[in-house]
Design a protein around this motif. Sequence first.
Motif, PDB file in Angstrom:
ATOM      1  N   ASN A  20      53.217  48.942  43.332  1.00 56.52           N
ATOM      2  CA  ASN A  20      52.561  49.525  42.220  1.00 56.52           C
ATOM      3  C   ASN A  20      51.395  48.307  41.729  1.00 56.52           C
ATOM      4  N   VAL A  21      51.276  47.289  42.132  1.00 59.01           N
ATOM      5  CA  VAL A  21      50.508  46.323  41.626  1.00 59.01           C
ATOM      6  C   VAL A  21      49.363  46.475  42.237  1.00 59.01           C
ATOM      7  N   TYR A  22      48.082  46.226  41.256  1.00 55.53           N
ATOM      8  CA  TYR A  22      46.828  46.295  41.659  1.00 55.53           C
ATOM      9  C   TYR A  22      46.077  44.960  41.348  1.00 55.53           C
ATOM     10  N   ILE A  23      45.349  44.281  41.841  1.00 54.12           N
ATOM     11  CA  ILE A  23      44.704  43.157  41.559  1.00 54.12           C
ATOM     12  C   ILE A  23      42.961  43.607  42.003  1.00 54.12           C
ATOM     13  N   ASP A  24      42.362  43.218  40.960  1.00 51.54           N
ATOM     14  CA  ASP A  24      40.943  43.271  41.145  1.00 51.54           C
ATOM     15  C   ASP A  24      40.364  42.153  41.712  1.00 51.54           C
ATOM     16  N   SER A  25      40.074  42.104  43.098  1.00 49.75           N
ATOM     17  CA  SER A  25      39.640  40.828  43.924  1.00 49.75           C
ATOM     18  C   SER A  25      38.319  40.315  43.476  1.00 49.75           C
ATOM     19  N   SER A  26      37.495  41.207  42.606  1.00 46.05           N
ATOM     20  CA  SER A  26      36.260  40.775  42.073  1.00 46.05           C
ATOM     21  C   SER A  26      36.528  39.426  41.026  1.00 46.05           C
ATOM     22  N   LYS A  27      37.704  39.556  40.320  1.00 47.59           N
ATOM     23  CA  LYS A  27      37.849  38.696  39.460  1.00 47.59           C
ATOM     24  C   LYS A  27      38.150  37.306  39.920  1.00 47.59           C
ATOM     25  N   GLU A  28      38.078  35.993  38.882  1.00 49.60           N
ATOM     26  CA  GLU A  28      38.459  34.951  39.325  1.00 49.60           C
ATOM     27  C   GLU A  28      39.817  34.768  39.777  1.00 49.60           C
ATOM     28  N   ALA A  29      40.165  33.622  40.536  1.00 50.19           N
ATOM     29  CA  ALA A  29      41.612  33.398  40.861  1.00 50.19           C
ATOM     30  C   ALA A  29      42.490  33.525  39.731  1.00 50.19           C
ATOM     31  N   GLU A  30      42.258  32.591  38.640  1.00 51.78           N
ATOM     32  CA  GLU A  30      43.291  32.413  37.617  1.00 51.78           C
ATOM     33  C   GLU A  30      43.167  33.799  36.931  1.00 51.78           C
ATOM     34  N   LYS A  31      42.645  34.666  36.576  1.00 52.88           N
ATOM     35  CA  LYS A  31      42.514  35.894  36.128  1.00 52.88           C
ATOM     36  C   LYS A  31      43.344  36.714  37.049  1.00 52.88           C
ATOM     37  N   ARG A  32      43.082  36.596  38.386  1.00 53.79           N
ATOM     38  CA  ARG A  32      44.051  37.662  39.486  1.00 53.79           C
ATOM     39  C   ARG A  32      45.486  37.111  39.383  1.00 53.79           C
ATOM     40  N   MET A  33      45.663  35.858  39.219  1.00 52.82           N
ATOM     41  CA  MET A  33      46.968  35.474  39.030  1.00 52.82           C
ATOM     42  C   MET A  33      47.800  35.907  37.851  1.00 52.82           C
ATOM     43  N   LYS A  34      47.142  35.954  36.768  1.00 48.59           N
ATOM     44  CA  LYS A  34      47.527  36.355  35.541  1.00 48.59           C
ATOM     45  C   LYS A  34      47.915  38.075  35.501  1.00 48.59           C
ATOM     46  N   GLU A  35      46.925  38.608  36.212  1.00 49.03           N
ATOM     47  CA  GLU A  35      46.987  39.972  36.476  1.00 49.03           C
ATOM     48  C   GLU A  35      48.211  40.343  37.170  1.00 49.03           C
ATOM     49  N   TYR A  36      48.565  39.710  38.191  1.00 51.40           N
ATOM     50  CA  TYR A  36      49.571  39.850  39.194  1.00 51.40           C
ATOM     51  C   TYR A  36      50.857  39.592  38.244  1.00 51.40           C
ATOM     52  N   LEU A  37      50.888  38.472  37.591  1.00 48.20           N
ATOM     53  CA  LEU A  37      52.141  38.135  36.826  1.00 48.20           C
ATOM     54  C   LEU A  37      52.392  38.987  35.737  1.00 48.20           C
ATOM     55  N   GLY A  38      51.507  39.821  35.195  1.00 49.70           N
ATOM     56  CA  GLY A  38      51.511  40.820  34.174  1.00 49.70           C
ATOM     57  C   GLY A  38      52.152  41.902  34.661  1.00 49.70           C
ATOM     58  N   GLN A  39      51.722  42.249  35.985  1.00 46.39           N
ATOM     59  CA  GLN A  39      52.145  43.443  36.431  1.00 46.39           C
ATOM     60  C   GLN A  39      53.611  43.269  37.288  1.00 46.39           C
ATOM     61  N   ILE A  40      53.778  42.237  37.890  1.00 42.97           N
ATOM     62  CA  ILE A  40      55.058  42.092  38.581  1.00 42.97           C
ATOM     63  C   ILE A  40      56.335  41.794  37.690  1.00 42.97           C
ATOM     64  N   HIS A  41      56.104  41.062  36.727  1.00 42.70           N
ATOM     65  CA  HIS A  41      56.903  40.629  35.572  1.00 42.70           C
ATOM     66  C   HIS A  41      57.764  39.229  35.969  1.00 42.70           C
ATOM     67  N   ASN A  42      58.477  39.488  37.227  1.00 50.17           N
ATOM     68  CA  ASN A  42      59.163  38.458  37.388  1.00 50.17           C
ATOM     69  C   ASN A  42      58.804  38.070  39.054  1.00 50.17           C
ATOM     70  N   PRO A  43      57.965  36.968  39.470  1.00 48.20           N
ATOM     71  CA  PRO A  43      57.573  36.818  40.841  1.00 48.20           C
ATOM     72  C   PRO A  43      58.515  36.557  41.758  1.00 48.20           C
ATOM     73  N   TYR A  44      59.881  36.041  41.186  1.00 44.55           N
ATOM     74  CA  TYR A  44      61.053  35.770  41.940  1.00 44.55           C
ATOM     75  C   TYR A  44      61.992  36.432  42.056  1.00 44.55           C
ATOM     76  N   CYS A  45      61.883  38.024  41.439  1.00 43.80           N
ATOM     77  CA  CYS A  45      62.841  38.999  41.880  1.00 43.80           C
ATOM     78  C   CYS A  45      61.984  40.161  41.396  1.00 43.80           C
ATOM     79  N   PHE A  46      61.776  41.248  42.418  1.00 45.65           N
ATOM     80  CA  PHE A  46      60.929  42.141  42.328  1.00 45.65           C
ATOM     81  C   PHE A  46      61.492  43.273  43.313  1.00 45.65           C
TER      82      PHE A  46
END
Length: 78
Positions: A20-46
């Motif tokens: 269910n995670v959507y990342i806008d590839s047109s954004k800068e790497a740092e913003k994409r990473m923040k979006e991912y972390l915001g959506q996945i909540h815990n990158p070590y357990c999902f």
Amino acid sequence: MIEEDISKTFDGSVGNDIGNVYIDSSKEAEKRMKEYLGQIHNPYCFQCGSTVVRVSFNQEGKELKALMLKFFSRLNGI
């Protein structure tokens, strides 16, 4: 390494299915990473569909790069 019960660290009700995670590839790497972390909540357990994915690392283990090179070399018969 201390093993812990995955039910204590994973709550499937928070919506952290990687499908269910959507990342806008047109954004800068740092913003994409923040979006991912915001959506996945815990990158070590999902969750990935009905499979719970738990990522852990061994401090004394081999580097991921070396393991991946070995893996792909074997796949290619090198």
